[in-house]
Scaffold this active site. Structure first.
Site, PDB file in Angstrom:
ATOM      1  N   GLU A   1       0.843  -1.211   0.000  1.00 43.40           N
ATOM      2  CA  GLU A   1       0.000   0.000   0.000  1.00 43.40           C
ATOM      3  C   GLU A   1       0.876   1.258   0.000  1.00 43.40           C
ATOM      4  O   GLU A   1       1.875   1.322   0.721  1.00 43.40           O
ATOM      5  CB  GLU A   1      -0.878  -0.003   1.254  1.00 43.40           C
ATOM      6  CG  GLU A   1      -1.811   1.196   1.331  1.00 43.40           C
ATOM      7  CD  GLU A   1      -2.627   1.228   2.635  1.00 43.40           C
ATOM      8  OE1 GLU A   1      -2.248   0.553   3.615  1.00 43.40           O
ATOM      9  OE2 GLU A   1      -3.643   1.944   2.648  1.00 43.40           O
TER      10      GLU A   1
ATOM     11  N   LYS B   1      -9.447   2.887  -2.265  1.00 39.17           N
ATOM     12  CA  LYS B   1      -9.677   2.296  -0.948  1.00 39.17           C
ATOM     13  C   LYS B   1     -11.052   2.705  -0.423  1.00 39.17           C
ATOM     14  O   LYS B   1     -11.339   3.902  -0.294  1.00 39.17           O
ATOM     15  CB  LYS B   1      -8.572   2.783  -0.007  1.00 39.17           C
ATOM     16  CG  LYS B   1      -8.574   2.209   1.385  1.00 39.17           C
ATOM     17  CD  LYS B   1      -7.275   2.633   2.093  1.00 39.17           C
ATOM     18  CE  LYS B   1      -7.171   2.096   3.492  1.00 39.17           C
ATOM     19  NZ  LYS B   1      -5.841   2.341   4.079  1.00 39.17           N
TER      20      LYS B   1
ATOM     21  N   CYS C   1      -5.804  -2.496   2.099  1.00 37.35           N
ATOM     22  CA  CYS C   1      -5.544  -2.597   3.540  1.00 37.35           C
ATOM     23  C   CYS C   1      -6.778  -2.762   4.429  1.00 37.35           C
ATOM     24  O   CYS C   1      -7.291  -3.847   4.578  1.00 37.35           O
ATOM     25  CB  CYS C   1      -4.680  -1.435   4.012  1.00 37.35           C
ATOM     26  SG  CYS C   1      -3.989  -1.798   5.666  1.00 37.35           S
TER      27      CYS C   1
HETATM   28  N1  LIG Z   1      -3.290   1.164   6.105  1.00 35.95           N
HETATM   29  C1  LIG Z   1      -4.336   0.863   6.847  1.00 35.95           C
HETATM   30  O1  LIG Z   1      -5.473   0.977   6.433  1.00 35.95           O
HETATM   31  N2  LIG Z   1      -4.059   0.397   8.086  1.00 35.95           N
HETATM   32  C2  LIG Z   1      -5.050   0.263   9.081  1.00 35.95           C
HETATM   33  C3  LIG Z   1      -4.701  -0.746  10.078  1.00 35.95           C
HETATM   34  C4  LIG Z   1      -5.104  -2.118   9.677  1.00 35.95           C
HETATM   35  O2  LIG Z   1      -6.062  -2.278   8.928  1.00 35.95           O
HETATM   36  O3  LIG Z   1      -4.468  -3.062  10.128  1.00 35.95           O
END
Ligand SMILES: NC(=O)NCCC(=O)O
Length: 384
Positions: free
Chosen positions: A119, A196, A233
């Site tokens: 990401e 996203k 993510c």
């Molecule tokens: N980049 C991101 O969305 N991280 C959030 C934490 C997770 O989903 O583990």
């Protein structure tokens, strides 16, 4: 909480368990064993020289009489940011391009058809800071920014589909920023992009300060190597997000991530694997590695003292298959390339066995959800 000193769950189990126990533990934790891929020795030499782990695995799939195997190799890349976060922006981006070009070269030697990066791979994960400059300067056009042009070169050179998750600046529409994955065909053409859908508001993940929830739905990209989608993510915590990509026909769903140990490491092996099982598809979970330090201290309103780092990004990228089997993870402490050979026929084979799509009752859920989101909805609770 372990940082780089704990190499991986797999190495720990292998070190401490007797062989017979190890086999049983792996059967339960990892499903049907994957086969080690026979990758060229030159690729291992290049990986050693480039100081990254190279791991190759193949899923065993039954032969069919009416369909030929649909064999695809995917490459998952996890990496540290090579330069400190206070280095000038262009220097950081150039160093990242150079690093990824070297890893992609090895992926090509290993016959990878589709490669996916972590990401926001073109930058440090600076969204914890809530500062705008210089971090918003890493944002680029998804259609013709320098990173997309770089990936188009990679795609053409290696004949690979490239999934490139970036921070997108949409200058055509008010300079809005998005967390976007650009999908570049093996011809070098930009096939499209996906944004996203779910933005975290947890711990230091202050991403809502920078970009909005995606507005492109759940696109699936038809490539010569299968139908692919990207669930970025935090979307992996949302079963319906996976479901919609699957309903649109995704056979492989990539999950490029940036997540840290304290928050999510115990969820990591479960979520993408469960999504592969529930949706009869392959999932590819990719996480960044190491620690990133920022010039100024920040807090996130959670009582923690002001700090300058995000915590430990634990790598551990892996691929899960529809039958619940999965590859070992890449290490927690090193850059890495995981090459996994998939036969997409396993999606329908598993669907025929378990029938989750057939038994899904989507119409019933659609009706109930349509009611549940209405402001005057009252939950269906039966009381004495
Ligand atoms: N980049 C991101 O969305 N991280 C959030 C934490 C997770 O989903 O583990």
């Amino acid at each position: 909480m372990a940082g780089a000193e704990f190499e991986s769950l797999e190495r720990c189990l292998e070190k401490h368990l007797p062989l017979a126990d190890l086999r049983e533990v792996k059967r339960i934790l990892y499903g049907k064993e994957t086969r080690e891929l026979d990758l060229p020795s030159g690729a291992f030499e290049a990986a050693t020289k480039g100081d990254f782990e190279l791991l190759g695995c193949a899923f065993e799939v039954a032969e069919e009489q009416q369909r030929r195997p649909r064999t695809v190799r995917v490459g998952l890349v996890q990496n540290r940011t090579p330069l400190p976060a206070d280095t000038p922006v262009v220097k950081q981006v150039t160093a990242l391009h150079r690093r990824i070009a070297a890893i992609a070269e090895v992926a090509a030697m290993c016959g990878v058809n589709i490669i996916c990066f972590q990401e926001a791979w073109i930058m440090p994960f600076a969204f914890c800071t809530r500062e705008k400059l210089p971090w918003t300067e890493f944002a680029e056009s998804a259609e013709d920014g320098p990173t997309t042009r770089f990936c188009q070169e990679l795609a053409r050179k290696h004949g690979m589909v490239v999934v490139s998750p970036i921070l997108e600046r949409d200058s055509e529409h008010g300079d809005v920023l998005w967390n976007t994955a650009v999908v570049i065909s093996n011809s070098g053409a930009v096939l499209g992009k996906t944004r996203k859908n779910h933005i975290p508001r947890v711990g230091d993940f202050n991403e809502s300060t920078y970009y909005m929830e995606g507005n492109l739905g759940h696109p699936v990209f038809q490539t010569p190597f299968g139908r692919i989608a990207v669930n970025i993510c935090y979307g992996r915590h949302h079963p319906l997000n996976w479901l919609m990509f699957s309903i649109n026909g995704a056979e492989i769903i990539f999950n490029p991530s940036a997540t840290t140990g304290v928050l999510s490491e115990s969820l990591w092996p479960v979520e993408a694997r469960n999504a592969a099982i529930a949706n009869h598809c392959f999932t590819c979970a990719i996480n960044r590695v190491g620690e990133e330090r920022f010039p100024n201290e920040f807090t996130s309103g959670d009582g923690k003292k002001a700090h300058q780092d995000f915590g430990y990004f634990y790598g551990s990228s892996y691929v899960a298959a529809p039958d619940g089997s999965r590859t070992p993870g890449l290490p927690r402490d090193r850059d890495g390339l995981l090459v996994a050979e998939l036969d997409l026929n396993l999606c329908r084979q598993t669907s025929d066995i378990w029938g989750f799509k057939m038994t899904g009752r989507y119409g019933m859920y659609a009706q109930e959800l349509a009611e549940a989101v209405k402001p005057n909805y009252s939950p269906n609770i039966v009381k004495e």
